[in-house]
Write a protein that holds these residues in place. Structure first.
Motif, mmCIF file in Angstrom:
data_model
loop_
_atom_site.group_PDB
_atom_site.id
_atom_site.type_symbol
_atom_site.label_atom_id
_atom_site.label_comp_id
_atom_site.label_asym_id
_atom_site.label_seq_id
_atom_site.Cartn_x
_atom_site.Cartn_y
_atom_site.Cartn_z
ATOM 1 N N ILE A 170 0.430 -1.498 0.101
ATOM 2 C CA ILE A 170 0.192 0.132 0.485
ATOM 3 C C ILE A 170 1.283 0.933 -0.219
ATOM 4 O O ILE A 170 0.997 2.248 -0.746
ATOM 5 N N VAL A 171 1.964 1.562 0.456
ATOM 6 C CA VAL A 171 2.951 2.329 1.459
ATOM 7 C C VAL A 171 3.238 2.175 0.021
ATOM 8 O O VAL A 171 3.544 3.717 -0.967
ATOM 9 N N LEU A 199 0.830 3.682 -3.245
ATOM 10 C CA LEU A 199 1.342 5.619 -2.433
ATOM 11 C C LEU A 199 1.975 6.047 -3.205
ATOM 12 O O LEU A 199 2.095 7.632 -3.845
ATOM 13 N N PHE A 200 3.158 5.663 -2.657
ATOM 14 C CA PHE A 200 4.115 6.566 -2.719
ATOM 15 C C PHE A 200 4.538 6.932 -4.188
ATOM 16 O O PHE A 200 4.913 7.670 -4.529
ATOM 17 N N ILE A 249 2.336 6.640 -6.833
ATOM 18 C CA ILE A 249 1.185 7.788 -6.959
ATOM 19 C C ILE A 249 1.992 9.385 -7.252
ATOM 20 O O ILE A 249 2.082 10.148 -7.543
ATOM 21 N N PHE A 250 2.303 9.158 -5.956
ATOM 22 C CA PHE A 250 2.682 10.760 -5.400
ATOM 23 C C PHE A 250 3.932 11.379 -5.895
ATOM 24 O O PHE A 250 3.823 11.936 -6.763
ATOM 25 N N VAL A 296 3.220 12.369 -9.711
ATOM 26 C CA VAL A 296 2.339 13.371 -9.969
ATOM 27 C C VAL A 296 3.437 14.333 -9.648
ATOM 28 O O VAL A 296 3.518 15.604 -10.947
ATOM 29 N N ILE A 297 4.742 14.212 -8.997
ATOM 30 C CA ILE A 297 5.063 15.796 -8.695
ATOM 31 C C ILE A 297 6.099 15.353 -9.875
ATOM 32 O O ILE A 297 6.660 16.927 -10.065
ATOM 33 N N ALA A 336 1.148 5.133 5.391
ATOM 34 C CA ALA A 336 -0.353 5.252 4.224
ATOM 35 C C ALA A 336 -1.367 6.512 4.214
ATOM 36 O O ALA A 336 -1.626 6.723 2.889
ATOM 37 N N VAL A 375 -0.451 9.021 3.823
ATOM 38 C CA VAL A 375 -0.131 9.360 2.191
ATOM 39 C C VAL A 375 -1.521 10.135 1.255
ATOM 40 O O VAL A 375 -1.581 10.608 0.438
ATOM 41 N N LEU A 384 -2.576 12.603 -1.088
ATOM 42 C CA LEU A 384 -3.076 13.010 -2.045
ATOM 43 C C LEU A 384 -4.684 13.484 -2.459
ATOM 44 O O LEU A 384 -4.836 14.213 -4.008
ATOM 45 N N LEU A 396 -3.372 17.123 -2.827
ATOM 46 C CA LEU A 396 -2.815 17.359 -4.155
ATOM 47 C C LEU A 396 -4.059 17.249 -5.474
ATOM 48 O O LEU A 396 -4.059 18.284 -6.345
#
Lengths: 183, 149
Positions: A55-56, A59-60, A62-63, A66-67, B42, B45, B49, B52
């Motif tokens: 999961i982490v 998500l990271f 995607i983050f 995007v950046i 999680a 984040v 998001l 964002l």
């Protein structure tokens, strides 16, 4: 197929993705290849039965994508000058790395088989974690109860990293030109 | 139609509905960190998001009015202190630093596992606000540079 074959498939997929990301001339394509590699890591964590990490990682990924896309999509960084490589030095480095790899292959026979033996500390956590901490998720029990010092350190690192980012980025705001410097 | 800040009308309408669901999911992941996969990191984040998402869809000027950025700064800085405070309270009531001094409750209940849940919430706040502030600082850097030109 057993898990190991899937893992080997995923790892080779990720290696190919990294090579493509390095060799791409277009920056946007390189960023997308990096994203594919990160999603491969996420799926590998799922196959190894570590949903928390998956999961982490997801998500990271995607983050950061995007950046990175937001930061690079309008810039003129797309053209990239070919870097000058010292050919002798590069050849020596590659030969040394290959030699180290082939010399270290016999060492793999000394290692125990994959996933064995189960660590005694991990077995203690699995047997006593739910009773001692009252947390059904063993990962939370480990990172916030047994190893809470580690999490405290991570929180401090994150805090310091954010402070550093803000300090570096906001430095331009402070050096505003004064009235008499303006033409 | 006049081109406004941010993306098209379709993106804005979808974001207006979905951002609350994303925030709710992040809070769910944080609160259930001791029961199911996920946890403070999680969930934090996911919250970052969601912010964002709003910033990309509506533009930077909108998010400056929608969120109180100074308050996010304060939450981010104080949650690090809160982690330490929980540790020191453990020293006072449980005997050692970061001891689990609150009663554990029954296994599989939503309110259980003592300080683990408190620490999950603290870490979720810290990660969510901190990551969004970094993105915000990058966006502000862009604005600053435009002003200086």
């Amino acid at each position: 197929m057993p898990v190991e074959s899937w893992l080997i498939f995923l790892l080779s997929f990720m290696i190919v993705g990294s090579i493509i990301a390095l060799e791409m001339k277009d920056l946007l394509s390189a960023i997308i290849s990096i994203g594919v590699v990160g999603l491969g890591v996420s799926v590998a964590f799922l196959l190894l039965q570590a949903p928390d990490l998956a999961i982490v990682q997801f998500l990271f990924e995607i983050f950061s994508i995007v950046i990175m896309v937001r930061a690079f999509i309008k810039k003129d960084y797309h053209k990239e000058e070919p870097s000058k490589v010292n050919k002798i030095l590069a050849g020596v480095t590659v030969i040394t790395l290959i030699a180290i790899f082939f010399l270290s292959v016999p060492l793999f026979k000394l290692l125990p088989p994959f996933g064995e033996p189960l660590m005694t500390t991990a077995r203690y956590y699995l047997e006593n974690g739910a009773r001692e901490t009252g947390s059904a998720n063993i990962v939370s029990a480990v990172i916030l109860d047994y190893r809470a010092y580690d999490t405290l350190g991570e929180t401090t690192v994150l805090f310091t990293a954010i402070l550093g980012t803000l300090t570096i980025i906001r430095i331009k705001k402070r050096v505003k030109p004064t009235e008499d410097e303006k033409p | 139609m006049k081109q406004q800040a941010g993306m098209t009308l379709i993106v804005k309408t979808v974001t207006r509905i979905s951002v609350w669901l994303i925030l709710l999911y992040g809070i769910y992941i944080i609160l259930h960190g001791h029961l199911s996969p996920g946890g403070g990191f999680a969930g934090g984040v996911i919250i970052a998001l969601a912010f964002l998402n709003v910033m990309l869809a509506f533009g930077r000027d909108f998010i400056k009015n929608w969120l109180n950025i100074e308050m996010l700064h304060d939450i981010d800085s104080s949650s690090a202190m809160m982690f330490l405070a929980v540790g020191i309270l453990g020293m006072a009531f449980g005997g050692s630093f970061l001891a689990n001094f609150i009663s554990h409750g029954t296994l599989f209940n939503l309110v259980s596992s003592g300080t683990i849940q408190v620490l999950n919430i603290v870490i979720g706040l810290k990660v969510g606000m901190g990551l969004f502030i970094v993105v915000w600082a990058l966006a502000l850097f862009h604005l600053d540079r435009k002003e200086m030109k």
